[in-house]
Design a protein around this motif. Structure first.
Motif, PDB file in Angstrom:
ATOM      1  N   LEU A   1       0.777  -1.243   0.254  1.00  0.00           N
ATOM      2  CA  LEU A   1       0.000   0.093  -0.054  1.00  0.00           C
ATOM      3  C   LEU A   1       0.910   1.276   0.043  1.00  0.00           C
ATOM      4  O   LEU A   1       2.138   1.210   0.108  1.00  0.00           O
ATOM      5  CB  LEU A   1      -0.957  -0.069   1.290  1.00  0.00           C
ATOM      6  CG  LEU A   1      -0.500   0.545   2.700  1.00  0.00           C
ATOM      7  CD1 LEU A   1      -1.649   0.773   3.598  1.00  0.00           C
ATOM      8  CD2 LEU A   1       0.517  -0.537   2.962  1.00  0.00           C
ATOM      9  N   GLY A   2       0.284   2.580  -0.200  1.00  0.00           N
ATOM     10  CA  GLY A   2       0.907   3.537  -0.140  1.00  0.00           C
ATOM     11  C   GLY A   2      -0.066   4.972  -0.549  1.00  0.00           C
ATOM     12  O   GLY A   2      -1.216   4.536  -0.438  1.00  0.00           O
ATOM     13  N   ASP A   3       0.714   6.089  -0.473  1.00  0.00           N
ATOM     14  CA  ASP A   3      -0.201   7.531  -0.530  1.00  0.00           C
ATOM     15  C   ASP A   3      -1.375   7.246   0.246  1.00  0.00           C
ATOM     16  O   ASP A   3      -2.459   7.530  -0.248  1.00  0.00           O
ATOM     17  CB  ASP A   3      -0.596   7.305  -1.929  1.00  0.00           C
ATOM     18  CG  ASP A   3       0.719   7.494  -2.890  1.00  0.00           C
ATOM     19  OD1 ASP A   3       1.455   8.505  -2.988  1.00  0.00           O
ATOM     20  OD2 ASP A   3       1.127   6.293  -3.384  1.00  0.00           O
TER      21      ASP A   3
ATOM     22  N   THR B   1      -4.870  -9.140  -5.374  1.00  0.00           N
ATOM     23  CA  THR B   1      -6.337  -9.103  -4.933  1.00  0.00           C
ATOM     24  C   THR B   1      -6.592  -7.779  -4.182  1.00  0.00           C
ATOM     25  O   THR B   1      -5.717  -7.593  -3.124  1.00  0.00           O
ATOM     26  CB  THR B   1      -6.700 -10.152  -3.932  1.00  0.00           C
ATOM     27  OG1 THR B   1      -6.579 -11.525  -4.583  1.00  0.00           O
ATOM     28  CG2 THR B   1      -8.228  -9.846  -3.654  1.00  0.00           C
ATOM     29  N   PRO B   2      -7.217  -6.828  -4.716  1.00  0.00           N
ATOM     30  CA  PRO B   2      -7.472  -5.518  -3.803  1.00  0.00           C
ATOM     31  C   PRO B   2      -7.885  -5.971  -2.453  1.00  0.00           C
ATOM     32  O   PRO B   2      -8.914  -6.814  -2.094  1.00  0.00           O
ATOM     33  CB  PRO B   2      -8.851  -4.992  -4.725  1.00  0.00           C
ATOM     34  CG  PRO B   2      -8.420  -5.076  -6.091  1.00  0.00           C
ATOM     35  CD  PRO B   2      -7.987  -6.687  -5.887  1.00  0.00           C
ATOM     36  N   LEU B   3      -7.445  -5.225  -1.292  1.00  0.00           N
ATOM     37  CA  LEU B   3      -7.980  -5.358   0.078  1.00  0.00           C
ATOM     38  C   LEU B   3      -8.153  -4.227   0.572  1.00  0.00           C
ATOM     39  O   LEU B   3      -7.449  -2.987   0.677  1.00  0.00           O
ATOM     40  CB  LEU B   3      -6.573  -5.869   0.660  1.00  0.00           C
ATOM     41  CG  LEU B   3      -6.730  -6.233   2.083  1.00  0.00           C
ATOM     42  CD1 LEU B   3      -7.614  -7.721   2.015  1.00  0.00           C
ATOM     43  CD2 LEU B   3      -5.311  -6.885   2.654  1.00  0.00           C
ATOM     44  N   TYR B   4      -9.676  -4.056   1.239  1.00  0.00           N
ATOM     45  CA  TYR B   4      -9.897  -3.002   1.960  1.00  0.00           C
ATOM     46  C   TYR B   4     -11.006  -3.201   2.744  1.00  0.00           C
ATOM     47  O   TYR B   4     -11.697  -4.278   2.714  1.00  0.00           O
ATOM     48  CB  TYR B   4     -10.431  -1.769   0.846  1.00  0.00           C
ATOM     49  CG  TYR B   4     -11.293  -2.050  -0.061  1.00  0.00           C
ATOM     50  CD1 TYR B   4     -12.715  -1.784   0.082  1.00  0.00           C
ATOM     51  CD2 TYR B   4     -11.110  -2.835  -1.239  1.00  0.00           C
ATOM     52  CE1 TYR B   4     -13.580  -2.307  -0.776  1.00  0.00           C
ATOM     53  CE2 TYR B   4     -12.119  -3.291  -2.229  1.00  0.00           C
ATOM     54  CZ  TYR B   4     -13.386  -3.012  -1.958  1.00  0.00           C
ATOM     55  OH  TYR B   4     -14.451  -3.168  -2.729  1.00  0.00           O
TER      56      TYR B   4
ATOM     57  N   ALA C   1      -4.634   7.747  -1.862  1.00  0.00           N
ATOM     58  CA  ALA C   1      -5.965   8.697  -1.562  1.00  0.00           C
ATOM     59  C   ALA C   1      -6.434   9.205  -2.714  1.00  0.00           C
ATOM     60  O   ALA C   1      -5.837   9.502  -3.856  1.00  0.00           O
ATOM     61  CB  ALA C   1      -5.394   9.516  -0.697  1.00  0.00           C
ATOM     62  N   PRO C   2      -7.786   9.302  -2.898  1.00  0.00           N
ATOM     63  CA  PRO C   2      -8.803   9.317  -1.870  1.00  0.00           C
ATOM     64  C   PRO C   2      -9.088   7.534  -1.562  1.00  0.00           C
ATOM     65  O   PRO C   2      -9.672   7.513  -0.686  1.00  0.00           O
ATOM     66  CB  PRO C   2      -9.911   9.880  -2.278  1.00  0.00           C
ATOM     67  CG  PRO C   2      -9.953   9.972  -3.501  1.00  0.00           C
ATOM     68  CD  PRO C   2      -8.444  10.004  -4.003  1.00  0.00           C
ATOM     69  N   GLU C   3      -8.758   6.865  -2.649  1.00  0.00           N
ATOM     70  CA  GLU C   3      -8.954   5.335  -2.352  1.00  0.00           C
ATOM     71  C   GLU C   3      -7.869   4.705  -1.213  1.00  0.00           C
ATOM     72  O   GLU C   3      -6.867   4.196  -1.761  1.00  0.00           O
ATOM     73  CB  GLU C   3      -8.761   4.580  -3.727  1.00  0.00           C
ATOM     74  CG  GLU C   3      -9.919   5.001  -4.596  1.00  0.00           C
ATOM     75  CD  GLU C   3     -10.181   3.920  -5.753  1.00  0.00           C
ATOM     76  OE1 GLU C   3     -11.074   3.150  -5.788  1.00  0.00           O
ATOM     77  OE2 GLU C   3      -9.458   3.939  -6.646  1.00  0.00           O
TER      78      GLU C   3
ATOM     79  N   GLN D   1      -3.160   5.035  -8.580  1.00  0.00           N
ATOM     80  CA  GLN D   1      -3.825   4.247  -9.454  1.00  0.00           C
ATOM     81  C   GLN D   1      -3.648   2.837  -9.274  1.00  0.00           C
ATOM     82  O   GLN D   1      -2.219   2.483  -9.196  1.00  0.00           O
ATOM     83  CB  GLN D   1      -3.643   4.675 -11.195  1.00  0.00           C
ATOM     84  CG  GLN D   1      -4.253   6.009 -11.129  1.00  0.00           C
ATOM     85  CD  GLN D   1      -3.890   6.316 -12.708  1.00  0.00           C
ATOM     86  OE1 GLN D   1      -4.503   5.966 -13.418  1.00  0.00           O
ATOM     87  NE2 GLN D   1      -3.010   7.389 -12.878  1.00  0.00           N
ATOM     88  N   PHE D   2      -4.721   1.765  -9.237  1.00  0.00           N
ATOM     89  CA  PHE D   2      -4.362   0.470  -9.014  1.00  0.00           C
ATOM     90  C   PHE D   2      -3.954  -0.162 -10.673  1.00  0.00           C
ATOM     91  O   PHE D   2      -4.802   0.093 -11.474  1.00  0.00           O
ATOM     92  CB  PHE D   2      -5.354  -0.049  -8.654  1.00  0.00           C
ATOM     93  CG  PHE D   2      -5.249  -1.588  -8.442  1.00  0.00           C
ATOM     94  CD1 PHE D   2      -4.455  -2.405  -8.078  1.00  0.00           C
ATOM     95  CD2 PHE D   2      -6.420  -2.647  -8.909  1.00  0.00           C
ATOM     96  CE1 PHE D   2      -3.987  -3.748  -8.036  1.00  0.00           C
ATOM     97  CE2 PHE D   2      -6.300  -4.012  -9.044  1.00  0.00           C
ATOM     98  CZ  PHE D   2      -5.159  -4.512  -8.674  1.00  0.00           C
TER      99      PHE D   2
END
Length: 324
Positions: free
Chosen positions: A26-28, A312-315, A291-293, A261-262
């Motif tokens: 992750l970052g930003d 895999t996106p993780l949130y 950010a903002p995601e 951006q992913f």
């Protein structure tokens, strides 16, 4: 002697068979300060529940704001919430951009040293269960670069290099900044080159390189004035990644942030028609959310498969939305 011991440690930890594990990138993060902190904390809770081997934070630990020590201390409190090893590499917001009046008008070199004191004083990672790391400062002539590290996990070699966005601190007309950037680029290139050498000599299955900057967009941060990415502020690093990956010949993963951006792609891919395989096809990049995601990416690694990496996106779907 230090170098020999570090290489011996790598050899002794090589796995005897194929392995499966995951890590999180992750970052930003938390650009909006107090408004984003609940979302960021919920994300860390989600990451902890996913039980990764470790997490890598690719930098930009705050948005536009004051680069004062209290901000470093606040971020350090968040880093302490990770219940597993956390490895961090700096972004531009926390040092190269600190010369802007809106960021406090600091000397970027002084801010980088503040980050080194806060986060890189020990040859171990951050997080509640720190793991041992090999620092470039301890095994090479580049003694200043405590932030550049490497470690081996289940046979896969990971390394970080301090390559921030905002043109990598190449500021026109500022001799000290240009000198700093040049010297750091030399250290980064040497660290990447040495990592690929270790991977080849030990027949490792993969290499993962972690840094901050988005280095591939023509025209971004004045790259058109440099003649494109390979001639620009990140050109030396890009060339080491491209040539090192080609010589290694096995899967290479570049993890970075900066543009929020992913993205998963093969940025160096060079087609050679329909009868010849493309060049640099083994080098994949992952750009993480920003950010903002406030999201992360779980990277699944299986050394028994030819491609090794899955994403895999993780949130935390139940967390409040990040402020606009």
């Amino acid at each position: 002697m230090k170098r020999s011991l570090a290489l011996l440690a790598l050899a002794l930890t090589l796995p005897a068979q194929a392995a499966q594990f995951s890590f999180v990138a992750l970052g930003d993060t938390a650009y909006n300060g107090e408004r984003d902190y609940p979302v960021y904390q919920a994300l860390i809770d989600t990451i902890n529940r996913s039980r990764p081997a470790f997490t890598v934070h690719v930098g930009d630990i705050w948005g536009v704001g004051n680069c004062h020590d209290w901000h470093i201390e606040r971020v350090s409190e968040f880093f302490d919430l990770y219940d597993h090893p956390l490895v961090y590499t700096p972004g531009d917001n926390e040092w190269t951009d600190c010369h802007h009046r809106a960021m406090g008008g600091y000397d970027p070199a002084e801010r980088l040293n503040a980050l080194r004191r806060a986060f890189f004083a020990s040859p171990r990672s951050l997080g509640q269960r720190p793991m041992a790391l090999v620092r470039q400062a301890d095994v090479s002539p580049f003694e200043a670069y405590v932030e550049n590290v490497r470690w081996l996990h289940e046979g896969v070699l990971f390394l970080t290099v301090n390559v921030p966005g905002s043109a990598n601190n190449y500021r026109y007309g500022e001799r000290d900044a240009l000198l700093e950037a040049h010297e750091r680029n030399e250290a980064n290139a040497a660290w990447i080159r040495d990592g690929f050498r270790i991977a080849r000599e030990n027949n490792l299955p993969a290499v993962v390189v972690v840094l901050h900057a988005e280095m591939f967009l023509n025209g971004q941060m004045g790259l058109e004035e440099w003649g494109g990415p390979l001639s620009g502020p990140h050109g030396q690093v890009l060339e080491e990644l491209r040539l090192g990956g080609e010589r290694f010949g096995k899967p290479v993963l570049l993890v970075h942030g900066d543009s929020h951006q992913f993205v998963v792609d093969r940025p160096f891919l060079e087609a050679r028609g329909e009868s010849e395989p493309p060049r640099y096809a083994n080098i994949v990049r992952l750009e993480v959310f920003g950010a903002p995601e406030l999201k992360a990416v779980r990277v699944n690694v299986d050394t028994e498969t030819p491609w090794l990496f899955g994403f895999t996106p993780l949130y935390n779907a139940g967390a409040p939305p990040a402020a606009e």
